[in-house]
Write a protein that holds these residues in place. Structure first.
Motif, PDB file in Angstrom:
ATOM      1  N   MET A   1       7.414 -92.105  56.505  1.00 43.69           N
ATOM      2  CA  MET A   1       8.679 -92.811  56.652  1.00 43.69           C
ATOM      3  C   MET A   1       8.683 -93.700  57.888  1.00 43.69           C
ATOM      4  SD  MET A   1      11.525 -89.840  55.940  1.00 43.69           S
ATOM      5  CE  MET A   1      11.094 -88.294  55.134  1.00 43.69           C
ATOM      6  N   ASP A   2       9.272 -94.870  57.760  1.00 41.80           N
ATOM      7  CA  ASP A   2       9.578 -95.704  58.919  1.00 41.80           C
ATOM      8  C   ASP A   2      10.953 -95.309  59.444  1.00 41.80           C
ATOM      9  OD1 ASP A   2       7.335 -97.275  59.348  1.00 41.80           O
ATOM     10  OD2 ASP A   2       7.883 -98.695  57.787  1.00 41.80           O
ATOM     11  N   LEU A   3      11.134 -94.008  59.613  1.00 40.91           N
ATOM     12  CA  LEU A   3      12.411 -93.450  60.060  1.00 40.91           C
ATOM     13  C   LEU A   3      12.150 -92.424  61.162  1.00 40.91           C
ATOM     14  CD1 LEU A   3      14.013 -92.758  56.549  1.00 40.91           C
ATOM     15  CD2 LEU A   3      14.498 -94.702  58.049  1.00 40.91           C
ATOM     16  N   PRO A   4      13.006 -92.366  62.166  1.00 39.19           N
ATOM     17  CA  PRO A   4      12.816 -91.379  63.235  1.00 39.19           C
ATOM     18  C   PRO A   4      13.094 -89.971  62.721  1.00 39.19           C
ATOM     19  CG  PRO A   4      14.914 -92.506  63.520  1.00 39.19           C
ATOM     20  CD  PRO A   4      14.215 -93.199  62.383  1.00 39.19           C
ATOM     21  N   THR A   5      12.276 -89.025  63.115  1.00 41.04           N
ATOM     22  CA  THR A   5      12.497 -87.642  62.705  1.00 41.04           C
ATOM     23  C   THR A   5      13.711 -87.064  63.433  1.00 41.04           C
ATOM     24  OG1 THR A   5      11.384 -85.535  62.278  1.00 41.04           O
ATOM     25  CG2 THR A   5      11.015 -86.550  64.435  1.00 41.04           C
ATOM     26  N   ALA A   6      14.037 -85.833  63.116  1.00 40.63           N
ATOM     27  CA  ALA A   6      15.217 -85.199  63.694  1.00 40.63           C
ATOM     28  C   ALA A   6      15.091 -85.111  65.220  1.00 40.63           C
ATOM     29  CB  ALA A   6      15.391 -83.802  63.109  1.00 40.63           C
ATOM     30  N   PRO A   7      16.135 -85.457  65.955  1.00 42.59           N
ATOM     31  CA  PRO A   7      16.059 -85.380  67.423  1.00 42.59           C
ATOM     32  C   PRO A   7      15.790 -83.966  67.911  1.00 42.59           C
ATOM     33  CG  PRO A   7      18.314 -85.862  66.677  1.00 42.59           C
ATOM     34  CD  PRO A   7      17.426 -86.022  65.502  1.00 42.59           C
ATOM     35  N   GLU A   8      16.198 -82.970  67.140  1.00 40.14           N
ATOM     36  CA  GLU A   8      15.947 -81.586  67.528  1.00 40.14           C
ATOM     37  C   GLU A   8      14.444 -81.277  67.540  1.00 40.14           C
ATOM     38  OE1 GLU A   8      20.037 -81.849  65.769  1.00 40.14           O
ATOM     39  OE2 GLU A   8      18.040 -82.575  65.187  1.00 40.14           O
ATOM     40  N   ILE A   9      13.692 -81.917  66.637  1.00 39.52           N
ATOM     41  CA  ILE A   9      12.235 -81.736  66.611  1.00 39.52           C
ATOM     42  C   ILE A   9      11.612 -82.409  67.826  1.00 39.52           C
ATOM     43  CG2 ILE A   9      10.115 -82.222  65.329  1.00 39.52           C
ATOM     44  CD1 ILE A   9      11.776 -82.128  62.756  1.00 39.52           C
TER      45      ILE A   9
ATOM     46  N   SER B   1       6.065 -81.800  56.109  1.00 34.19           N
ATOM     47  CA  SER B   1       5.640 -83.131  56.546  1.00 34.19           C
ATOM     48  C   SER B   1       6.356 -84.277  55.851  1.00 34.19           C
ATOM     49  CB  SER B   1       4.125 -83.282  56.389  1.00 34.19           C
ATOM     50  OG  SER B   1       3.723 -82.983  55.071  1.00 34.19           O
ATOM     51  N   LYS B   2       6.519 -84.222  54.529  1.00 33.39           N
ATOM     52  CA  LYS B   2       7.239 -85.297  53.849  1.00 33.39           C
ATOM     53  C   LYS B   2       8.724 -85.223  54.144  1.00 33.39           C
ATOM     54  CE  LYS B   2       3.494 -86.774  51.919  1.00 33.39           C
ATOM     55  NZ  LYS B   2       2.786 -87.897  52.560  1.00 33.39           N
ATOM     56  N   THR B   3       9.261 -84.014  54.160  1.00 37.68           N
ATOM     57  CA  THR B   3      10.692 -83.834  54.375  1.00 37.68           C
ATOM     58  C   THR B   3      11.140 -84.352  55.734  1.00 37.68           C
ATOM     59  OG1 THR B   3      10.479 -81.795  53.081  1.00 37.68           O
ATOM     60  CG2 THR B   3      12.549 -82.139  54.265  1.00 37.68           C
ATOM     61  N   PHE B   4      10.362 -84.046  56.781  1.00 41.48           N
ATOM     62  CA  PHE B   4      10.782 -84.365  58.146  1.00 41.48           C
ATOM     63  C   PHE B   4       9.929 -85.448  58.811  1.00 41.48           C
ATOM     64  CE2 PHE B   4      12.607 -80.179  57.387  1.00 41.48           C
ATOM     65  CZ  PHE B   4      13.880 -80.314  57.919  1.00 41.48           C
ATOM     66  N   ASN B   5       9.090 -86.119  58.049  1.00 40.76           N
ATOM     67  CA  ASN B   5       8.245 -87.197  58.566  1.00 40.76           C
ATOM     68  C   ASN B   5       7.332 -86.713  59.691  1.00 40.76           C
ATOM     69  OD1 ASN B   5       7.289 -89.813  58.333  1.00 40.76           O
ATOM     70  ND2 ASN B   5       8.688 -90.641  59.860  1.00 40.76           N
ATOM     71  N   LEU B   6       6.537 -85.675  59.359  1.00 43.00           N
ATOM     72  CA  LEU B   6       5.644 -85.054  60.349  1.00 43.00           C
ATOM     73  C   LEU B   6       4.188 -85.129  59.907  1.00 43.00           C
ATOM     74  CD1 LEU B   6       7.764 -81.793  60.905  1.00 43.00           C
ATOM     75  CD2 LEU B   6       7.827 -83.890  62.281  1.00 43.00           C
ATOM     76  N   ALA B   7       3.841 -86.117  59.087  1.00 44.74           N
ATOM     77  CA  ALA B   7       2.498 -86.145  58.495  1.00 44.74           C
ATOM     78  C   ALA B   7       1.383 -86.156  59.531  1.00 44.74           C
ATOM     79  CB  ALA B   7       2.369 -87.357  57.558  1.00 44.74           C
ATOM     80  N   GLY B   8       1.637 -86.743  60.693  1.00 44.97           N
ATOM     81  CA  GLY B   8       0.598 -86.839  61.711  1.00 44.97           C
ATOM     82  C   GLY B   8       0.372 -85.559  62.494  1.00 44.97           C
ATOM     83  N   LEU B   9       1.127 -84.504  62.200  1.00 48.41           N
ATOM     84  CA  LEU B   9       1.015 -83.270  62.978  1.00 48.41           C
ATOM     85  C   LEU B   9       0.252 -82.172  62.236  1.00 48.41           C
ATOM     86  CD1 LEU B   9       4.528 -83.120  64.689  1.00 48.41           C
ATOM     87  CD2 LEU B   9       2.390 -84.055  65.540  1.00 48.41           C
ATOM     88  N   ASN B  10      -0.233 -82.449  61.048  1.00 48.82           N
ATOM     89  CA  ASN B  10      -1.166 -81.561  60.342  1.00 48.82           C
ATOM     90  C   ASN B  10      -0.652 -80.134  60.198  1.00 48.82           C
ATOM     91  OD1 ASN B  10      -3.135 -83.649  61.996  1.00 48.82           O
ATOM     92  ND2 ASN B  10      -3.717 -83.318  59.886  1.00 48.82           N
ATOM     93  N   CYS B  11       0.419 -80.000  59.461  1.00 45.96           N
ATOM     94  CA  CYS B  11       1.006 -78.682  59.237  1.00 45.96           C
ATOM     95  C   CYS B  11       1.404 -78.528  57.780  1.00 45.96           C
ATOM     96  CB  CYS B  11       2.236 -78.488  60.118  1.00 45.96           C
ATOM     97  SG  CYS B  11       2.971 -76.850  59.976  1.00 45.96           S
ATOM     98  N   ALA B  12       0.830 -77.553  57.097  1.00 41.64           N
ATOM     99  CA  ALA B  12       1.174 -77.252  55.711  1.00 41.64           C
ATOM    100  C   ALA B  12       0.844 -75.792  55.446  1.00 41.64           C
ATOM    101  CB  ALA B  12       0.422 -78.173  54.759  1.00 41.64           C
TER     102      ALA B  12
ATOM    103  N   THR C   1       2.735 -76.067  64.899  1.00 36.72           N
ATOM    104  CA  THR C   1       3.548 -74.854  64.966  1.00 36.72           C
ATOM    105  C   THR C   1       4.964 -75.151  65.459  1.00 36.72           C
ATOM    106  OG1 THR C   1       1.547 -73.577  65.432  1.00 36.72           O
ATOM    107  CG2 THR C   1       3.654 -72.526  65.932  1.00 36.72           C
ATOM    108  N   GLU C   2       5.056 -75.876  66.549  1.00 35.70           N
ATOM    109  CA  GLU C   2       6.369 -76.171  67.112  1.00 35.70           C
ATOM    110  C   GLU C   2       7.189 -77.074  66.203  1.00 35.70           C
ATOM    111  OE1 GLU C   2       7.721 -74.792  69.731  1.00 35.70           O
ATOM    112  OE2 GLU C   2       5.901 -73.638  70.170  1.00 35.70           O
ATOM    113  N   SER C   3       6.534 -78.022  65.560  1.00 32.00           N
ATOM    114  CA  SER C   3       7.277 -78.967  64.721  1.00 32.00           C
ATOM    115  C   SER C   3       7.889 -78.275  63.512  1.00 32.00           C
ATOM    116  CB  SER C   3       6.373 -80.114  64.277  1.00 32.00           C
ATOM    117  OG  SER C   3       5.351 -79.678  63.405  1.00 32.00           O
TER     118      SER C   3
END
Length: 386
Positions: free
Chosen positions: A40-48, A235-246, A276-278
């Protein structure tokens, strides 16, 4: 969370991003709006962002456990979102669903055995079958009135002929098709009858629109628990694809042990600090952002569908995912002509449909997960060059 948050203009230059920095390689020019790869070209949740920032401020980045709080966040999320009861013992961490697909194919089948897909489908399905020296069995979906259906007659023939495993995209990528209970049960019944297991890629399961509901394949029955391995991720839900978590979910311990035996010595069931943190922060603190995201994406999908309704392009309106499958057969006599029109004339970097298999000829995939202004510019470029 308001609309302004998702309509920010965020410059991704100098961030080593696949979506932007590969434009010259993929499309022949940097002067193109990239609406292709599924991030996504969208900012992830500020809480993350806050959780990651807090953790980074600790100056030691050592080996990190996926502890009880990590897994409980996923257990609670899946229960709340999909009403599926899962347990800690069902989970295995993976660094991404694509490498997991390959390792699952390798673990659950033997060289040359037949592994099936329903195309058009996410390109790594095919790649991980062929790359593991398995025999690819392609069962094209039936396109009826701009809506995909499974060819169950051909599917059963392939099962009779020795199909051992299917890679199933649920919900479907690239079309955004949501499979209903009756379809899932029919697939399952045939697979159980002919001794075929199922890898269900459910990475887009949280991104459901227009009243559609995701049914985790393995949640259907005891037979489903025996036959289905589930792939999920934040990763798709929160736009975290670059953090390698599944993660994978196994209700069948025999299948789990086959997989573990393949990956244990490589430590591929062990994740990193940022992953882990994300995930923990996404699943425990990201609800407000997530609900606002669904509204934004649904509105973007409606916008594209309406905006292109008076053009030769037929929109296969997705029931899930932020991806739109565009039937562009009326725009050219060949895929090359269609690509040239989008890339050289329109300057819009949608994804080549043939990457999803021969059934994708004449199609292009467009990513709507961006600001409305960027999407409007892309649609304006498309419409003014038709």
């Amino acid at each position: 969370m308001n609309h302004d948050y998702f309509n920010q203009k965020i410059d991704r230059s100098d961030t080593s991003t696949v979506k932007y920095d590969l434009r010259k390689v993929l499309f022949g020019t940097d002067d193109i709006l990239p609406l292709w790869v599924a991030d996504m070209d969208l900012p992830t949740a500020p809480e993350i962002v806050e959780a990651l920032t807090e953790r980074i401020q600790h100056p030691i980045y050592g080996y990190t456990l996926q502890d009880n709080s990590f897994w409980q966040s996923a257990i609670d999320w899946i229960d709340k979102r999909h009403q599926w009861k899962v347990h800690r013992k069902d989970f295995v961490f993976v660094p991404g669903i694509v490498p997991a697909l390959g390792l699952l194919v390798e673990s659950l089948t033997k060289p040359k055995e037949k592994v099936g897909i329903f195309s058009p489908v996410y390109p790594p399905f095919k790649d991980n079958i062929i790359g593991n020296d398995r025999t690819l069995v392609d069962i094209p979906l039936i396109n009826k009135n701009n809506h995909y259906f499974i060819n169950f007659d051909q599917f059963e023939k392939e099962l009779i002929n020795g199909l051992k495993l299917i890679l199933f995209c649920h919900p479907q990528n690239p079309s955004g098709r949501v499979w209903n209970k009756e379809e899932l049960e029919k697939i399952l019944s045939l697979c159980d009858q002919y001794d075929c297991n199922i890898i269900s890629d459910e990475i887009h399961a949280d991104l459901m629109f227009f009243g559609n509901k995701h049914i985790p394949f393995a949640s259907l029955s005891k037979i489903a628990e025996k036959r289905v391995v589930t792939c999920m991720a934040p990763s798709k839900t929160f736009n975290l694809a670059g953090l390698n978590c599944a993660y994978l979910l196994f209700k069948n311990n025999d299948l789990k042990e086959k997989y573990i035996q393949r990956v244990k010595h490589m430590h591929l069931d062990f994740g990193g600090l940022m992953a882990t943190e994300s995930m923990k922060s996404a699943y425990t603190k990201g609800e407000s952002w997530y609900q606002a995201l669904l509204v934004h994406l649904e509105e973007n999908i409606n916008y594209v569908t309406q905006a292109l309704s008076d053009t030769p392009i037929k929109v296969m309106k997705p029931q899930a995912t932020y991806l739109i499958w565009l039937d562009c057969n009326a725009l050219g006599n060949s895929q090359e002509e269609i690509k040239n029109l989008f890339y050289k004339k329109m300057k819009v970097g949608v994804q080549d449909g043939t990457m999803f298999g021969d059934a994708g000829k004449g199609f292009m995939r467009l990513n709507t997960a961006c600001s409305r202004s960027l999407l409007e510019e892309a649609i304006q470029r498309i419409k003014s060059n038709l």
